[in-house]
Design an enzyme around this catalytic site. Structure first.
Site, PDB file in Angstrom:
ATOM      1  N   ASN A  10       0.861  -1.189   0.000  1.00  0.00           N
ATOM      2  CA  ASN A  10       0.000   0.000   0.000  1.00  0.00           C
ATOM      3  C   ASN A  10       0.893   1.233   0.000  1.00  0.00           C
ATOM      4  OD1 ASN A  10      -1.872   2.011   0.452  1.00  0.00           O
ATOM      5  ND2 ASN A  10      -2.218   1.458   2.597  1.00  0.00           N
ATOM      6  N   LYS A  12       0.025   4.283  -0.267  1.00  0.00           N
ATOM      7  CA  LYS A  12      -0.619   5.481   0.299  1.00  0.00           C
ATOM      8  C   LYS A  12      -0.405   6.659  -0.658  1.00  0.00           C
ATOM      9  CE  LYS A  12       0.236   3.516   4.800  1.00  0.00           C
ATOM     10  NZ  LYS A  12       0.097   3.668   6.232  1.00  0.00           N
ATOM     11  N   HIS A  96      -9.648   1.144   5.078  1.00  0.00           N
ATOM     12  CA  HIS A  96      -8.338   1.319   5.720  1.00  0.00           C
ATOM     13  C   HIS A  96      -8.507   2.300   6.887  1.00  0.00           C
ATOM     14  CE1 HIS A  96      -4.202   2.519   6.412  1.00  0.00           C
ATOM     15  NE2 HIS A  96      -3.844   1.411   5.784  1.00  0.00           N
ATOM     16  N   GLU A  98      -6.846   4.688   7.918  1.00  0.00           N
ATOM     17  CA  GLU A  98      -6.626   6.113   7.594  1.00  0.00           C
ATOM     18  C   GLU A  98      -7.852   6.705   6.914  1.00  0.00           C
ATOM     19  OE1 GLU A  98      -2.882   5.618   5.570  1.00  0.00           O
ATOM     20  OE2 GLU A  98      -1.971   5.046   7.487  1.00  0.00           O
ATOM     21  N   GLU A 168      -5.443  -5.049  10.817  1.00  0.00           N
ATOM     22  CA  GLU A 168      -4.392  -4.055  11.007  1.00  0.00           C
ATOM     23  C   GLU A 168      -4.632  -3.301  12.320  1.00  0.00           C
ATOM     24  OE1 GLU A 168      -2.471  -2.704   7.137  1.00  0.00           O
ATOM     25  OE2 GLU A 168      -4.344  -1.601   7.283  1.00  0.00           O
ATOM     26  N   GLY A 174       2.373   2.166  10.778  1.00  0.00           N
ATOM     27  CA  GLY A 174       3.293   3.282  10.616  1.00  0.00           C
ATOM     28  C   GLY A 174       4.059   3.654  11.873  1.00  0.00           C
ATOM     29  N   SER A 214       3.396  -2.231  10.364  1.00  0.00           N
ATOM     30  CA  SER A 214       4.856  -2.184  10.550  1.00  0.00           C
ATOM     31  C   SER A 214       5.563  -3.485  10.168  1.00  0.00           C
ATOM     32  CB  SER A 214       5.194  -1.776  11.990  1.00  0.00           C
ATOM     33  OG  SER A 214       4.747  -0.454  12.242  1.00  0.00           O
TER      34      SER A 214
HETATM   35  C1  PEP Z   1      -0.798   0.125   6.027  1.00  0.00           C
HETATM   36  O1  PEP Z   1      -0.768   1.232   5.539  1.00  0.00           O
HETATM   37  O2  PEP Z   1      -1.776  -0.597   5.804  1.00  0.00           O
HETATM   38  C2  PEP Z   1       0.309  -0.307   6.864  1.00  0.00           C
HETATM   39  C3  PEP Z   1       0.219  -1.474   7.438  1.00  0.00           C
HETATM   40  O3  PEP Z   1       1.374   0.556   6.998  1.00  0.00           O
HETATM   41  P1  PEP Z   1       2.796   0.222   7.685  1.00  0.00           P
HETATM   42  O4  PEP Z   1       3.280  -1.081   7.081  1.00  0.00           O
HETATM   43  O5  PEP Z   1       3.653   1.374   7.312  1.00  0.00           O
HETATM   44  O6  PEP Z   1       2.562   0.094   9.138  1.00  0.00           O
END
Ligand code: PEP
Length: 256
Positions: A10, A12, A96, A98, A168, A174, A214
């Site tokens: 992803n 973003k 998601h 975000e 998640e 992040g 992460s």
């Molecule tokens: C994500 O954006 O879905 C995500 C898991 O980001 P990160 O791997 O940076 O934590």
């Protein structure tokens, strides 16, 4: 166990079409001839077309990060499922964290988007996860179950069988602080059981559940040792070809 593992990147709000091209040209040679895992890139809308053209005929598939729930119309800034499919997308993220927290998306909108994706022939990746406060309050299972039930409202068992769920934990996205593989497996097994209770055994056994939060090449190994972890949704590490290829290389098949 026939579920094929999926590694999804992803991006973003990163990578112009030019930068997407640089990534793809660097990434493809890093892959082995027959990767056991399915590999998915999720560029931002303006980079979908360029990335899609470069990925044609390769082992890497294309998806988008969001879609509008309506087919078409006066929805300034919206991007429809049909437009995504025309760009070569096979997958699309819905819900998601975000989008939920920064764009005010609620479970009802997430469900409308998910059903639109299915109608258009796209595979939705339904994202679920708890906040740190919910985790500390012992609310993880309840929170995730509620998001799952709302997200899948009105969806048939056949459709559930082919979709993807991404667990998640919001506190892990992040932050550089991934969940432990055992803690993720416990939540993900619960998601699979909930799907089995509501939609039956084929849906329980067929739905793919990804861990996100992460993930790096260094920490992903133990996740792929878990029987309910069918892959990874990767944010930050997916921006670097070597890092994403390292995660793909770790994605051995179930039981291997
Ligand atoms: C994500 O954006 O879905 C995500 C898991 O980001 P990160 O791997 O940076 O934590």
């Amino acid at each position: 166990m026939t579920r094929r593992r999926l590694v999804a990147g992803n991006w973003k709000m990163h990578k112009t079409p030019e930068e997407a091209e640089v990534f793809v040209r660097a990434f493809l040679p890093l892959l082995r001839r027959d990767e056991p895992a399915e590999i998915l890139l999720l560029p931002p809308f303006p980079s979908l077309d360029r990335a899609g053209r470069l990925l044609e005929g390769t082992a890497v598939v294309l998806g988008a990060q969001d879609l509008h729930p309506e087919i078409s119309g006066a929805f300034t800034g919206g991007v429809s499922a049909g437009m995504l499919a025309a760009c070569g997308c096979r997958y699309v993220l819905v819900g998601h964290s975000e989008r939920r927290s920064l764009f005010g998306e609620d479970d009802i909108l997430v469900n409308r988007k998910l059903r639109r994706a299915l109608t258009a022939g796209l595979v939705p990746i339904l994202c679920l996860g708890e906040t740190l406060a919910e985790r500390r309050a012992g609310e993880t299972a309840r929170r995730v179950a509620a998001q799952l039930a709302a997200g899948l409202d009105g969806v048939s068992s056949d459709d559930v069988e082919r979709l993807v769920v991404a667990y998640e934990p919001i506190w892990a996205i992040g932050t550089g602080e991934a969940a432990s593989a055992a803690a993720a497996e416990a939540v993900m097994a619960g998601i699979r059981e909930a799907i089995g209770s509501a939609y039956g055994r084929p849906a329980r056994d067929g739905v793919r559940i990804l861990y996100g939060g992460s993930v790096t090449p260094e920490n992903v190994g133990p996740f792929f040792a878990q029987s309910d972890v069918d892959g990874a949704l990767v944010g930050g590490a997916s921006l670097r070809p070597e890092a994403l290829a390292g995660i793909v290389a770790a994605a051995r098949p179930h039981g291997a």
